[in-house]
Enzyme design. Structure first.
Site, mmCIF file in Angstrom:
data_model
loop_
_atom_site.group_PDB
_atom_site.id
_atom_site.type_symbol
_atom_site.label_atom_id
_atom_site.label_comp_id
_atom_site.label_asym_id
_atom_site.label_seq_id
_atom_site.Cartn_x
_atom_site.Cartn_y
_atom_site.Cartn_z
ATOM 1 N N GLU A 114 0.893 -1.172 0.000
ATOM 2 C CA GLU A 114 0.000 0.000 0.000
ATOM 3 C C GLU A 114 0.916 1.203 0.000
ATOM 4 O O GLU A 114 1.534 1.532 1.012
ATOM 5 C CB GLU A 114 -0.922 -0.028 1.227
ATOM 6 N N CYS A 153 -1.800 8.969 2.774
ATOM 7 C CA CYS A 153 -1.735 8.506 1.387
ATOM 8 C C CYS A 153 -3.081 8.695 0.692
ATOM 9 O O CYS A 153 -3.130 8.912 -0.518
ATOM 10 C CB CYS A 153 -1.299 7.046 1.334
#
Length: 452
Positions: free
Chosen positions: A227, A261
């Site tokens: 990720e 993010c």
């Protein structure tokens, strides 16, 4: 020695000695020894312990949240919310893991055929500082419920958080070796992946770190889940609910001081509402409470490290040279960076093409749906996109046009234990959370039974 420095006060708050090679190997071997016991532990017992972990998180939430705030500067109310979310993911997998891991029956010519989901062993988690509890628990809860054990390499500036996470599991009653914190630097990761007892690795972090971990895991033919970064767009159409969209976009960009993010980093705005939206958006950003992260009414505070703020400043300066205009903010003082909005941002500018990991957002204008889609998909990242429109039929038509791992309509992109989470392109691969997350680190075993 690994040290954590309070980014708001610049004072050292914690230090821990780094493990040497033999200590690392011993810890991993102990984890593997525990795995062979833990995998046979009834899921009812795992459920009981995972619920106890949730209870421990809530019982000592102030202690854990204060550590988060002290080590990386997250405003205290957001740190408390992070701890509560960790409790929720523990409860989610405690309640759902048994069904998620149940044999999947498949009709064939056989007397009986099915897929079973079995644990694989010791899983290494390499985790970042920006959500120092949540990123770990969204891995640990499903991994442990599946019968695996975990070892953690956390970011060097949140070593006290890493220690506290290990303590959560110990206080909840998990046996030694079920979850192990390894206080080490990044240079040790490749050798750990090579360790024969490590069966897989998951990383949340930068594109650079992801490439290194993927390469190391690939060389050993070991499973990896990545990720990585994101450059999420907030796409505002001219039929949006103006007030709610402004509020949501501010939250999407500036929560956690923009260090996420999945934050909305590019604001794409329909030309017909440019003036009125920008006026309201800039006013809302200007009114954000800035201050000491330990104060309950603070929404924006310091970034986690001075070097991160300096990098963001470089991206801002480059974009200004390319023609962007500051509408509000723009100043840095040490690790503190003012909430900043830029206008006149075009698709070739630094703040549009690169991930800006802090409280800066650029506004880009579009004229048509097709132009908006092209601007979103131009990014090398593919984590998520938010679109804002009152026309839900239109929203559903557009969903398949975006190349991201998630599309949120009239909402900021967020992770939810009930939904799979992950990206495309350089945002990584694999999925966390939901049934997809718990089945990432299992042996999906085909069983075919005939009788003569």
């Amino acid at each position: 020695m690994l040290k954590s420095i309070n980014p708001y006060s610049s004072k050292q708050i914690y230090e821990v000695e780094e493990l040497n090679k033999s200590e690392i190997e011993k810890a991993i071997k102990n984890a593997d020894d525990r795995y062979h016991i833990w995998r046979e532990t009834p899921i009812s017992e795992r459920k009981k312990l995972m619920k106890a972990a949730a209870a421990e998180l809530r019982k000592n939430s102030k202690e854990y949240a204060t550590t988060i705030t002290a080590e990386m500067g997250k405003p205290i109310t957001q740190s408390l919310a992070e701890v509560e979310k960790c409790a929720l993911v523990c409860e989610f997998y405690a309640e759902n893991a048994e069904a998620q891991l149940a044999n999947k029956l498949i009709e064939t010519e056989a007397h009986e055929s099915y897929v079973s989901y079995e644990p694989i062993g010791v899983v290494l988690a390499v985790m970042p500082w920006n959500y120092p509890f949540w990123q770990v628990f969204r891995f640990a809860a499903p991994a442990l419920m599946a019968g695996n054990v975990g070892v953690l390499k956390h970011a060097s500036n949140v070593m006290q958080c890493a220690n506290n996470i290990e303590q959560v599991f110990k206080r909840a009653g998990f046996a030694e070796g079920c979850f192990t914190n390894l206080p080490i630097k990044s240079g040790q990761i490749a050798d750990i992946i090579k360790n024969k007892y490590i069966k897989a690795v998951t990383l949340t972090g930068s594109e650079t770190a992801g490439k290194a971990v993927a390469a190391a895991a690939g060389a050993e033919i070991k499973k990896s889940v990545l990720e990585l970064g994101g450059n999420n767009a907030l796409v505002v159409f001219n039929d949006c609910n103006l007030e709610q969209t402004v509020k949501t976009c501010v939250q999407a960009r500036f929560q956690n001081t923009g260090q996420s993010c999945i934050a909305g980093k590019r604001l794409l705005l329909h030309a017909s509402i440019e003036k009125v939206f920008i006026e309201k958006f800039v006013a809302a950003v200007s009114n954000l409470k800035v201050g000491n992260p330990m104060e309950s009414d603070t929404f924006i505070s310091t970034m986690a490290r001075v070097d991160l703020a300096e990098e963001l400043e470089k991206q801002l300066d480059q974009s200004l040279k390319q023609g962007a205009k500051i509408l509000v903010g723009g100043k840095r003082d040490g690790a503190f960076f003012e909430p900043t909005v830029l206008g006149n941002v075009t698709k070739d500018m630094c703040v549009f093409t690169e991930e800006t990991f802090g409280p800066v957002i650029g506004i880009t204008i579009f004229e048509s749906d097709e132009e908006a889609i092209a601007l979103v998909n131009q990014s090398k990242f593919g984590l998520g996109v938010s679109i804002f429109t009152e026309d839900l039929a239109k929203a559903k038509r557009l969903v398949s046009k975006f190349e991201d791992g998630a599309v949120f309509v009239n909402e900021l992109v967020k992770s939810d234990p009930r939904l799979p989470f992950g990206g495309t392109k350089t945002s990584g691969y694999g999925r966390e959370l939901s049934i997809d997350g718990i089945q990432e680190f299992v042996n999906k075993k085909t069983v075919y039974i005939n009788k003569f």
